[in-house]
Write an enzyme that holds these catalytic residues in place. Structure first.
Site, PDB file in Angstrom:
ATOM      1  N   LEU A  13       0.700  -1.277   0.151  1.00 45.70           N
ATOM      2  CA  LEU A  13       0.028  -0.128   0.059  1.00 45.70           C
ATOM      3  C   LEU A  13       0.887   1.200   0.082  1.00 45.70           C
ATOM      4  O   LEU A  13       0.439   2.458   0.121  1.00 45.70           O
ATOM      5  CB  LEU A  13      -0.880  -0.030   1.140  1.00 45.70           C
ATOM      6  N   CYS A  36       2.795  -1.159   8.910  1.00 47.26           N
ATOM      7  CA  CYS A  36       1.539  -1.062   8.676  1.00 47.26           C
ATOM      8  C   CYS A  36       0.518  -2.222   8.521  1.00 47.26           C
ATOM      9  O   CYS A  36      -0.587  -2.515   8.937  1.00 47.26           O
ATOM     10  CB  CYS A  36       1.116  -0.097   7.473  1.00 47.26           C
ATOM     11  N   HIS A  37       1.188  -3.337   7.649  1.00 47.06           N
ATOM     12  CA  HIS A  37       0.356  -4.398   7.594  1.00 47.06           C
ATOM     13  C   HIS A  37       1.296  -5.666   7.611  1.00 47.06           C
ATOM     14  O   HIS A  37       0.851  -6.743   7.285  1.00 47.06           O
ATOM     15  CB  HIS A  37      -0.211  -4.477   5.916  1.00 47.06           C
ATOM     16  N   GLY A  38       2.595  -5.562   8.174  1.00 47.55           N
ATOM     17  CA  GLY A  38       3.422  -6.762   8.603  1.00 47.55           C
ATOM     18  C   GLY A  38       3.998  -7.322   7.360  1.00 47.55           C
ATOM     19  O   GLY A  38       4.506  -8.589   7.153  1.00 47.55           O
TER      20      GLY A  38
END
Length: 179
Positions: free
Chosen positions: A125, A143-145
């Site tokens: 992202l 943020c999302h790993g």
């Protein structure tokens, strides 16, 4: 009854033909003039063109460290990898858990294998990953790993692609030109 006589010969250009051709040419010229501003506005702005290339002296980057420079509004990671990191990423070149298989040699320039240049935006992202973190000694996107190794390859997490390697070349010794 009077007959109209046509004084022009067949195939000969008449005044009316000239007027039609001139009017058509004027209409085409006006159309081009009207379309030009619309087409020209799609060209990159002057400030963007000025930032199309950037040079950086990599000798400022100590072994095991990374510098973040800005190029075209994006962060670029310039990392001077240690011998241990190089050994680890070369051993992982054929790992089965690589989502986008690329060897370390495909991501660096010959003679400068220790220097890695990648765009520092997560391919999931667009977040900016954290340096020297994660499970593989590279970057970690909190943020999302997503976990990247020291070659910028995605190893774990939702990111679909490796960190992008921009077009770059080493110009004079340790100076790198990006773009």
């Amino acid at each position: 009854m009077t007959e109209t006589v046509d004084h022009s010969q067949e195939g000969e250009a008449t005044r009316r033909d000239f007027i039609h051709i001139a009017a058509g040419a004027a209409a085409v010229g006006a159309g081009v003039m009207a379309a030009w501003p619309l087409i020209n506005q799609m060209n990159p702005a002057a400030d963007t063109l000025a930032l199309s290339t950037i040079e950086f002296d990599t000798s400022k980057v100590m072994e095991g460290m990374q510098v973040v420079i800005k190029w075209q509004g994006k962060p670029v990671f310039v990392r001077n990898r240690t011998a241990a990191e190089l050994q680890r990423v070369k051993a992982d070149d054929r790992a089965s858990d690589l989502k986008e298989p690329q060897t370390d040699a495909e991501r660096t320039k010959p003679g400068h294998e220790n220097m890695l240049v990648v765009i520092g935006s997560c391919t999931h992202l667009g977040c900016v990953p954290t340096f020297n973190a994660g499970d593989f000694g590279g970057w970690f996107c909190p943020c999302h790993g997503s976990h990247y190794d020291a070659s910028g390859r995605i190893r774990k997490g939702p990111a679909p692609l490796n960190l992008v390697v921009p077009d770059y070349e080493f110009t004079a010794g340790s100076t790198v030109r990006i773009g």
